[in-house]
Design an enzyme around this catalytic site. Structure first.
Site, short mmCIF file in Angstrom:
data_model
loop_
_atom_site.label_atom_id
_atom_site.label_comp_id
_atom_site.label_asym_id
_atom_site.label_seq_id
_atom_site.Cartn_x
_atom_site.Cartn_y
_atom_site.Cartn_z
N GLU A 44 0.97 -1.06 0.05
CA GLU A 44 0.00 -0.01 -0.21
C GLU A 44 1.13 1.13 -0.20
O GLU A 44 1.59 1.63 0.92
CB GLU A 44 -0.80 -0.28 1.21
CG GLU A 44 -1.82 1.05 0.95
CD GLU A 44 -2.90 1.15 2.74
OE1 GLU A 44 -3.60 2.19 2.91
OE2 GLU A 44 -2.72 0.30 3.10
N LYS A 119 -10.15 2.42 -2.35
CA LYS A 119 -10.64 2.08 -1.25
C LYS A 119 -11.56 2.22 -0.80
O LYS A 119 -11.81 3.60 -0.33
CB LYS A 119 -9.26 2.58 -0.67
CG LYS A 119 -9.31 1.57 1.25
CD LYS A 119 -8.21 2.01 1.55
CE LYS A 119 -7.70 1.01 3.14
NZ LYS A 119 -6.29 1.81 4.15
N CYS A 156 -5.55 -2.74 2.65
CA CYS A 156 -5.20 -3.03 3.73
C CYS A 156 -6.96 -3.37 4.43
O CYS A 156 -6.86 -4.39 4.31
CB CYS A 156 -5.05 -1.66 3.95
SG CYS A 156 -3.51 -1.62 5.76
#
Length: 297
Positions: A44, A119, A156
């Protein structure tokens, strides 16, 4: 598309020098490609340190456009074409003035930019102040058809949510990639470190089992001090690849930069889903309440 392919995960540490980080990542991607990787994924926000430890307006200057005409995508597209690999890269996207995302770009083996995923789940915790920087994703859950199979991309904090993995798998993902930046706060490590890591690994292996697909989590490594003098984060590395039975095929070290390279067999997905037919037996007519925030008594 062939059944047996090689995945390469780029686990590295980052400095304050964006150019240095990018050059290091390019070098490691090249090494992965030369070593036989077909799909290579970065951690990331691989071009920078994990700046979300604090809230600072100056860090918005690190963001960049993410599209086929942006400089980073052009560089990675040429790299993918030269090496005949798929590249999955995590970037800090500037969408417009005042609008930013934590984004993954996917590039096919011919250098063609296939698109991006933004995300969806944005954390706001001590040392992980991502809501200050990132707008929640609005592209939905994405799967990209590449030369080497259908890849899903989550990022994540997304990795803790079974709904995200399920919807990505339902769109046909053979492999779900999770570019990640997660680690220990030094003051918590002795008491909670082992349980925190075990929870992280276990939930993702569970996604692999529940969805009958491969999971590839790629984390950064090394200690990054907090810019405001607080304790910083010790990233726990240990990038790993899990098969559809939840078995770890290969795992990286805690504290070393490395290219985690492993072969996977995509034919195992059909075999697993026949043996454990979770998609067949889902009671979709009973799940309406999942769209609610909470169920009151």
């Amino acid at each position: 598309m062939k059944d047996r392919i090689n995945i390469g995960l780029i686990q590295m540490s980052c400095s304050d020098d964006v150019k240095e980080n990018f050059e290091k990542a390019i070098y490691m991607i090249e090494e992965a490609g030369r070593s036989g990787a077909n799909i290579v994924c970065t951690q990331e926000l691989f071009k920078t340190r994990y700046f979300c430890q604090i809230e600072n307006w100056d860090y918005f200057k690190l963001a960049e456009p993410v599209n086929e005409n942006s400089d980073t995508i052009k560089t990675l597209s040429q790299l993918a074409k030269d090496l005949n690999i798929v590249i999955i890269a995590s970037l800090f996207e500037k969408r417009a003035e005042g609008l930013y995302h934590n984004t993954v770009a996917v590039i096919d083996v011919d250098g063609n930019y296939l698109g991006k995923y933004r995300k969806m789940h944005i954390p706001d915790d001590p040392h992980f102040y991502e809501k200050f920087y990132f707008t929640e994703g609005d592209l939905g859950y994405k799967v990209f058809q590449t030369r080497y199979g259908k890849v899903g991309t989550l990022i994540c904090w997304d990795q803790w949510f079974p709904e995200a993995a399920r919807l990505t798998a339902m769109k046909g993902a053979n492999i779900i990639f999770y570019p990640t930046a997660i680690g220990w706060l030094p003051e918590e490590k002795d008491q909670f470190g082992e349980s925190q890591y075990n929870a992280w690994e276990t939930v993702q292996r569970g996604h692999a089992v529940a969805n009958g697909c491969y999971i590839a989590a790629v984390n950064r490594t090394g200690f990054e001090p907090s810019p405001d003098g607080n304790s910083g984060i010790e990233f726990w590395g240990q990038s790993f690849i899990s098969d559809p039975y939840g078995q770890i095929i290969k795992k990286a070290s805690i504290d070393k930069e490395e290219i985690l390279l492993a072969e996977i067999d995509l034919s195992l997905i059909d075999e697993t889903r026949i043996t454990w037919p979770f998609f067949r037996d889902r009671r979709i007519e009973t799940y309406q309440d999942l769209s609610k925030r909470w169920l009151e008594d």
